[in-house]
Design a protein around this motif. Structure first.
Motif, mmCIF file in Angstrom:
data_model
loop_
_atom_site.group_PDB
_atom_site.id
_atom_site.type_symbol
_atom_site.label_atom_id
_atom_site.label_comp_id
_atom_site.label_asym_id
_atom_site.label_seq_id
_atom_site.Cartn_x
_atom_site.Cartn_y
_atom_site.Cartn_z
ATOM 1 N N ASN A 202 56.107 7.482 29.173
ATOM 2 C CA ASN A 202 56.379 6.259 29.215
ATOM 3 C C ASN A 202 56.380 5.768 31.294
ATOM 4 O OD1 ASN A 202 55.280 4.564 27.087
ATOM 5 N ND2 ASN A 202 57.553 5.810 26.722
ATOM 6 N N PRO A 203 55.760 6.523 31.961
ATOM 7 C CA PRO A 203 55.618 7.071 33.465
ATOM 8 C C PRO A 203 56.435 5.308 34.373
ATOM 9 C CG PRO A 203 53.923 7.804 33.106
ATOM 10 C CD PRO A 203 54.372 7.176 31.602
ATOM 11 N N SER A 204 55.905 4.013 33.717
ATOM 12 C CA SER A 204 56.378 3.157 33.889
ATOM 13 C C SER A 204 57.408 2.504 33.618
ATOM 14 C CB SER A 204 55.414 1.852 34.069
ATOM 15 O OG SER A 204 56.054 1.352 32.008
ATOM 16 N N ALA A 205 58.708 3.990 33.200
ATOM 17 C CA ALA A 205 59.784 3.035 32.690
ATOM 18 C C ALA A 205 60.558 4.136 33.347
ATOM 19 C CB ALA A 205 60.010 3.508 31.298
ATOM 20 N N ARG A 206 59.912 4.618 34.784
ATOM 21 C CA ARG A 206 61.157 5.454 35.769
ATOM 22 C C ARG A 206 61.595 4.935 36.131
ATOM 23 N NH1 ARG A 206 59.856 11.034 38.138
ATOM 24 N NH2 ARG A 206 58.948 11.704 36.314
ATOM 25 N N ARG A 207 61.363 4.138 36.983
ATOM 26 C CA ARG A 207 61.412 2.315 38.029
ATOM 27 C C ARG A 207 63.324 2.388 36.984
ATOM 28 N NH1 ARG A 207 62.472 -2.308 37.630
ATOM 29 N NH2 ARG A 207 60.498 -3.147 36.274
ATOM 30 N N LEU A 208 63.057 2.018 35.721
ATOM 31 C CA LEU A 208 64.417 1.550 34.606
ATOM 32 C C LEU A 208 65.623 2.690 35.285
ATOM 33 C CD1 LEU A 208 62.202 -0.398 31.857
ATOM 34 C CD2 LEU A 208 63.060 -0.781 34.078
ATOM 35 N N ILE A 209 64.851 4.086 33.994
ATOM 36 C CA ILE A 209 66.249 4.865 34.206
ATOM 37 C C ILE A 209 66.454 5.295 36.174
ATOM 38 C CG2 ILE A 209 64.666 6.822 34.465
ATOM 39 C CD1 ILE A 209 66.172 8.189 33.226
ATOM 40 N N TRP A 210 66.220 5.001 36.425
ATOM 41 C CA TRP A 210 65.816 5.054 37.977
ATOM 42 C C TRP A 210 67.426 3.800 38.310
ATOM 43 C CZ3 TRP A 210 67.051 7.735 42.591
ATOM 44 C CH2 TRP A 210 67.114 7.403 44.035
ATOM 45 N N GLU A 211 66.640 2.432 38.511
ATOM 46 C CA GLU A 211 68.191 1.535 38.734
ATOM 47 C C GLU A 211 69.686 1.994 37.380
ATOM 48 O OE1 GLU A 211 64.856 -1.979 38.518
ATOM 49 O OE2 GLU A 211 66.534 -2.032 36.745
ATOM 50 N N PHE A 216 75.206 3.703 37.473
ATOM 51 C CA PHE A 216 75.920 4.704 37.317
ATOM 52 C C PHE A 216 76.646 5.123 38.398
ATOM 53 C CE2 PHE A 216 77.450 8.778 35.814
ATOM 54 C CZ PHE A 216 77.857 8.925 34.730
ATOM 55 N N LYS A 217 75.624 5.294 39.773
ATOM 56 C CA LYS A 217 76.218 5.808 41.217
ATOM 57 C C LYS A 217 77.605 4.793 41.507
ATOM 58 C CE LYS A 217 74.870 6.705 45.546
ATOM 59 N NZ LYS A 217 74.395 6.129 46.263
ATOM 60 N N LYS A 218 77.723 3.545 41.302
ATOM 61 C CA LYS A 218 78.189 2.436 41.552
ATOM 62 C C LYS A 218 79.681 2.225 41.099
ATOM 63 C CE LYS A 218 77.200 -2.307 43.354
ATOM 64 N NZ LYS A 218 77.789 -3.206 42.403
ATOM 65 N N LEU A 219 79.685 3.377 39.884
ATOM 66 C CA LEU A 219 80.553 2.978 39.067
ATOM 67 C C LEU A 219 81.465 3.790 39.336
ATOM 68 C CD1 LEU A 219 79.306 1.755 35.803
ATOM 69 C CD2 LEU A 219 81.265 0.786 36.824
ATOM 70 N N TYR A 220 80.244 4.628 39.152
ATOM 71 C CA TYR A 220 81.579 6.376 39.533
ATOM 72 C C TYR A 220 82.246 6.145 40.692
ATOM 73 C CZ TYR A 220 81.923 11.175 41.558
ATOM 74 O OH TYR A 220 82.922 11.888 41.065
ATOM 75 N N GLU A 221 81.670 5.793 41.484
ATOM 76 C CA GLU A 221 82.294 5.226 42.983
ATOM 77 C C GLU A 221 83.579 4.811 43.131
ATOM 78 O OE1 GLU A 221 78.204 6.197 45.985
ATOM 79 O OE2 GLU A 221 78.929 4.518 45.401
ATOM 80 N N GLU A 222 83.324 3.137 42.159
ATOM 81 C CA GLU A 222 84.380 2.907 42.327
ATOM 82 C C GLU A 222 86.047 3.071 41.532
ATOM 83 O OE1 GLU A 222 82.796 -0.974 39.871
ATOM 84 O OE2 GLU A 222 81.092 -1.051 41.757
ATOM 85 N N ILE A 223 85.567 3.604 40.372
ATOM 86 C CA ILE A 223 86.532 4.211 39.701
ATOM 87 C C ILE A 223 87.311 5.182 40.339
ATOM 88 C CG2 ILE A 223 86.945 5.606 37.786
ATOM 89 C CD1 ILE A 223 84.943 4.376 36.343
ATOM 90 N N PHE A 224 86.097 6.585 41.111
ATOM 91 C CA PHE A 224 87.222 7.133 41.706
ATOM 92 C C PHE A 224 87.164 7.186 43.199
ATOM 93 C CE2 PHE A 224 84.808 9.246 38.048
ATOM 94 C CZ PHE A 224 86.134 9.451 37.101
ATOM 95 N N LYS A 225 86.910 5.759 43.697
ATOM 96 C CA LYS A 225 87.162 6.357 44.761
ATOM 97 C C LYS A 225 88.584 6.254 45.538
ATOM 98 C CE LYS A 225 87.597 0.743 45.130
ATOM 99 N NZ LYS A 225 86.872 -0.036 45.099
ATOM 100 N N ASN A 226 89.012 6.077 44.877
ATOM 101 C CA ASN A 226 90.926 6.273 45.351
ATOM 102 C C ASN A 226 91.344 8.182 44.950
ATOM 103 O OD1 ASN A 226 91.427 4.195 46.829
ATOM 104 N ND2 ASN A 226 91.292 3.060 44.255
ATOM 105 N N SER A 227 90.215 8.871 44.174
ATOM 106 C CA SER A 227 91.245 9.988 43.707
ATOM 107 C C SER A 227 90.379 11.025 44.397
ATOM 108 C CB SER A 227 90.557 10.337 42.373
ATOM 109 O OG SER A 227 89.123 9.975 42.062
#
Ligand code: SF4
Length: 227
Positions: A202-211, A216-227
């Motif tokens: 379902n190539p149209s779902a590519r945008r969803l996995i990207w989002e 995930f990246k935002k959460l990662y940066e929030e959790i690890f910003k001080n480490s």
């Protein structure tokens, strides 16, 4: 087994509150508690040994070998996929071939690599013809995934596809409603997203996995910003 121990402990606690300080027990119970104490001392290595020798459901008859996992056993991030396909069963590793290449590129785009993760399946053995695992197979196997999480204590988990949802969310959900959202599980946070195989169909779902990867990246940066 863990639930049984919890129930017995709760019952003993209840008896204690009633003022009963001793209960007769059979040798079998003593043996059970010795097993519990053995499991509570379990390490990644002893758990791996148990998984590799497991015959707790019918899938053991058709697999080559259960697939324990891959990547960094001390990682603070975990990647959980569904169940081994033929290729993964052959190479005895999760996320090989096109799926692995796709994910590696997605991770690179958010500045992460395979080494940031411990990678494992929800169900450790391949299924006949690649069908989704039956509820009883998920039920039999989930103890290993839960123990891996308990030992690893990942801060953040990315879960791919529909199978992990059946372990972490007990009520029925519509996947498209919960993907990309953050759920708490014990000391970890989990984000669910599509498995790459779904994206390939379902190539149209590519945008969803990207989002979801951006989340995930935002959460990662929030959790690890001080480490
Ligand atoms: S799928 Fe899991 S429970 Fe079933 S045999 Fe394989 S390792 Fe054991």
């Amino acid at each position: 087994m863990e639930n049984l121990f919890k129930e017995v402990k709760n019952y003993l606690r209840y008896l204690k509150e009633l003022g009963i300080s001793e209960v007769p027990y059979a040798q079998e119970w003593k043996n059970l508690f010795q097993i519990e104490s053995f499991y509570s001392q379990e390490t990644f290595e002893t758990l791996k040994e148990r998984v590799l020798n497991c015959k707790d459901c019918a899938l053991h008859r058709i697999r080559k070998r259960p697939i324990w996992g891959d990547g960094n056993p001390e990682a603070l991030l975990m990647l959980i996929t569904e169940y081994p396909d033929r290729e993964e069963d052959f190479y005895e590793r999760p996320l090989v071939g096109m799926v692995g290449e796709f994910l590696k590129k997605m991770f690179l785009s958010i500045k992460l690599t395979w080494e940031h993760f411990f990678i494992t399946h929800t169900v450790k053995c391949k299924t006949p013809g690649g069908r989704p695992p039956e509820p009883e197979e998920i039920q039999a196997c989930k103890k290993y995934l839960l123990k891996q999480i308990k030992l690893l204590k990942p801060k953040l988990i990315l879960a791919l596809g529909f199978t992990p949802v059946k372990v972490f969310l007990e009520h029925k959900v519509i996947f498209s409603h919960i993907r990309g959202q953050v759920f708490n599980f014990q000391e970890s946070m989990i984000v669910f997203t599509y498995h790459p195989n779904y994206i390939f169909k379902n190539p149209s779902a590519r945008r969803l996995i990207w989002e979801d990867f951006q989340k995930f990246k935002k959460l990662y940066e929030e959790i690890f910003k001080n480490s």
